[in-house]
Design a protein around this motif. Structure first.
Motif, mmCIF file in Angstrom:
data_model
loop_
_atom_site.group_PDB
_atom_site.id
_atom_site.type_symbol
_atom_site.label_atom_id
_atom_site.label_comp_id
_atom_site.label_asym_id
_atom_site.label_seq_id
_atom_site.Cartn_x
_atom_site.Cartn_y
_atom_site.Cartn_z
ATOM 1 N N ALA A 52 1.186 -0.921 0.030
ATOM 2 C CA ALA A 52 0.350 0.109 0.349
ATOM 3 C C ALA A 52 0.828 1.495 0.110
ATOM 4 N N ARG A 53 0.029 2.386 -0.299
ATOM 5 C CA ARG A 53 1.178 3.331 -0.644
ATOM 6 C C ARG A 53 1.491 3.824 0.703
ATOM 7 N N ARG A 54 0.355 4.203 1.207
ATOM 8 C CA ARG A 54 -0.006 4.718 3.255
ATOM 9 C C ARG A 54 -0.801 3.909 3.634
ATOM 10 N N LEU A 55 -0.897 4.401 4.745
ATOM 11 C CA LEU A 55 -1.424 3.842 6.129
ATOM 12 C C LEU A 55 -2.685 3.880 5.046
ATOM 13 N N PRO A 56 -3.853 3.285 5.602
ATOM 14 C CA PRO A 56 -5.418 3.916 5.389
ATOM 15 C C PRO A 56 -5.681 4.991 6.337
ATOM 16 N N ASP A 57 -6.625 5.171 6.162
ATOM 17 C CA ASP A 57 -7.518 6.418 7.525
ATOM 18 C C ASP A 57 -7.793 6.553 8.455
ATOM 19 N N GLN A 58 -8.320 5.429 8.032
ATOM 20 C CA GLN A 58 -9.332 4.636 9.149
ATOM 21 C C GLN A 58 -7.676 4.024 9.814
ATOM 22 N N VAL A 59 -7.051 3.314 9.631
ATOM 23 C CA VAL A 59 -6.123 3.230 11.174
ATOM 24 C C VAL A 59 -5.174 4.273 11.455
ATOM 25 N N ARG A 60 -5.085 5.290 10.401
ATOM 26 C CA ARG A 60 -4.816 6.631 11.416
ATOM 27 C C ARG A 60 -5.656 6.918 12.492
ATOM 28 N N ARG A 61 -6.737 7.320 12.116
ATOM 29 C CA ARG A 61 -7.734 7.432 12.653
ATOM 30 C C ARG A 61 -7.748 6.875 14.632
ATOM 31 N N ALA A 62 -7.850 5.376 14.023
ATOM 32 C CA ALA A 62 -7.834 3.936 14.911
ATOM 33 C C ALA A 62 -6.150 4.550 16.118
ATOM 34 N N ASP B 195 7.072 -6.209 10.139
ATOM 35 C CA ASP B 195 6.507 -6.021 8.610
ATOM 36 C C ASP B 195 5.743 -5.004 8.315
ATOM 37 N N TRP B 196 7.186 -4.038 9.028
ATOM 38 C CA TRP B 196 6.771 -2.434 8.164
ATOM 39 C C TRP B 196 6.998 -2.118 7.393
ATOM 40 N N VAL B 197 8.137 -2.978 7.294
ATOM 41 C CA VAL B 197 8.197 -2.603 5.727
ATOM 42 C C VAL B 197 9.704 -1.047 5.117
ATOM 43 N N ASP B 198 8.874 -0.104 5.999
ATOM 44 C CA ASP B 198 10.015 0.787 5.655
ATOM 45 C C ASP B 198 9.990 1.449 7.119
ATOM 46 N N VAL B 199 10.920 2.452 7.503
ATOM 47 C CA VAL B 199 11.175 3.434 8.258
ATOM 48 C C VAL B 199 10.376 4.262 8.399
ATOM 49 N N VAL B 200 10.318 4.649 7.430
ATOM 50 C CA VAL B 200 8.947 5.971 7.010
ATOM 51 C C VAL B 200 7.725 5.550 8.282
ATOM 52 N N THR B 201 7.442 4.769 7.846
ATOM 53 C CA THR B 201 5.455 4.483 8.260
ATOM 54 C C THR B 201 5.910 3.941 9.836
ATOM 55 N N LEU B 202 7.176 3.774 10.687
ATOM 56 C CA LEU B 202 7.449 3.655 11.946
ATOM 57 C C LEU B 202 7.236 4.880 12.377
ATOM 58 N N ASP B 203 7.837 5.578 11.712
ATOM 59 C CA ASP B 203 8.424 7.059 11.864
ATOM 60 C C ASP B 203 6.599 8.039 12.753
ATOM 61 N N ALA B 204 5.936 7.244 11.816
ATOM 62 C CA ALA B 204 4.865 8.250 11.652
ATOM 63 C C ALA B 204 3.866 7.749 13.071
ATOM 64 N N ILE B 205 3.966 6.030 12.373
ATOM 65 C CA ILE B 205 3.299 5.508 14.028
ATOM 66 C C ILE B 205 3.690 6.320 14.523
ATOM 67 N N GLU B 206 4.523 6.015 15.457
ATOM 68 C CA GLU B 206 5.450 6.758 16.097
ATOM 69 C C GLU B 206 5.124 7.602 16.386
ATOM 70 N N ALA B 207 5.368 9.181 15.557
ATOM 71 C CA ALA B 207 4.806 10.219 16.025
ATOM 72 C C ALA B 207 3.318 10.172 16.343
ATOM 73 N N GLY B 208 2.463 9.699 15.418
ATOM 74 C CA GLY B 208 1.251 9.956 16.053
ATOM 75 C C GLY B 208 0.537 9.122 17.276
ATOM 76 N N ALA B 209 1.182 8.049 17.901
ATOM 77 C CA ALA B 209 0.286 7.169 18.308
ATOM 78 C C ALA B 209 0.954 7.801 20.240
ATOM 79 N N ALA B 210 0.298 7.357 20.814
ATOM 80 C CA ALA B 210 0.606 8.023 22.638
ATOM 81 C C ALA B 210 1.618 7.352 23.347
ATOM 82 N N ARG B 211 1.211 5.669 22.725
ATOM 83 C CA ARG B 211 2.770 5.029 23.491
ATOM 84 C C ARG B 211 2.837 3.418 22.168
#
Length: 170
Positions: free
Chosen positions: A17-27, A39-55
């Motif tokens: 997928a090009r990016r995480l689905p909006d539904q996942v981002r809201r969750a 299986d993140w596959v890229d560091v950008v996804t880890l960084d994005a989730i880490e930035a958006g997640a409370a923990r």
């Protein structure tokens, strides 16, 4: 106080997928704790989730490169309200999984895993809850992409729900 969990795995961005689905981002925004089973596959996804997640608690999977393995490792453990959680990517074949996980992780109450893209929710003979949220981006042989939500409240895992990820929001 209740803790809201989001369980995800096998995001495979940008491979599937090009990016995480909006539904996942809201969750992610709604969760108190995001658990990613590899299986993140890229560091950008880890960084994005880490930035958006409370923990965030996550592990690297078989499709993750050296940088993700160095940052995350292959096994994570944490305690939440007295429950002992573990996170791994692979648990091997479905046949015999409960017995193998009892032997491999006798000190856990909950084990979150991924790899197969096939949702899984069982309890081992010794009482470990095994949870695989599937994949929010690559359904493989499943009818829909998925993720899981759950609540830890008063030392108990409650409201475990397999959530379909809406296809139009990819």
């Amino acid at each position: 106080m209740a803790t809201r969990l989001l369980l995800i795995s096998d995001t495979h961005v940008p491979a599937r997928a090009r990016r995480l689905p909006d539904q996942v981002r809201r969750a992610i925004d709604d969760a108190d704790l995001v658990v990613h089973a590899g299986d993140w596959v890229d560091v950008v996804t880890l960084d994005a989730i880490e930035a958006g997640a409370a923990r965030l608690v996550g592990v690297a999977g078989n499709n993750d490169g050296p940088e993700l393995h160095a940052r995350l490792g292959e096994v994570a453990r944490f305690d939440l309200e007295g429950l002992r959680f573990g996170v791994v990517h692979e648990t091997g074949a479905a046949t015999g999984r409960e017995t193998r996980m009892d032997a491999a992780h006798p000190d856990l109450d909950v084990l979150v895993f991924g790899h197969s893209h096939i949702p899984w929710d069982t309890v081992t003979p010794r009482g470990i809850r095994l949870l695989n949220p599937g994949s929010p981006t690559d359904r493989r042989r499943q009818p829909v992409c998925t993720m899981m939500t759950a609540v830890v409240d008063d030392g108990a895992l409650r409201e475990v729900e397999l959530v379909p990820v809406v296809r139009g929001e990819r």
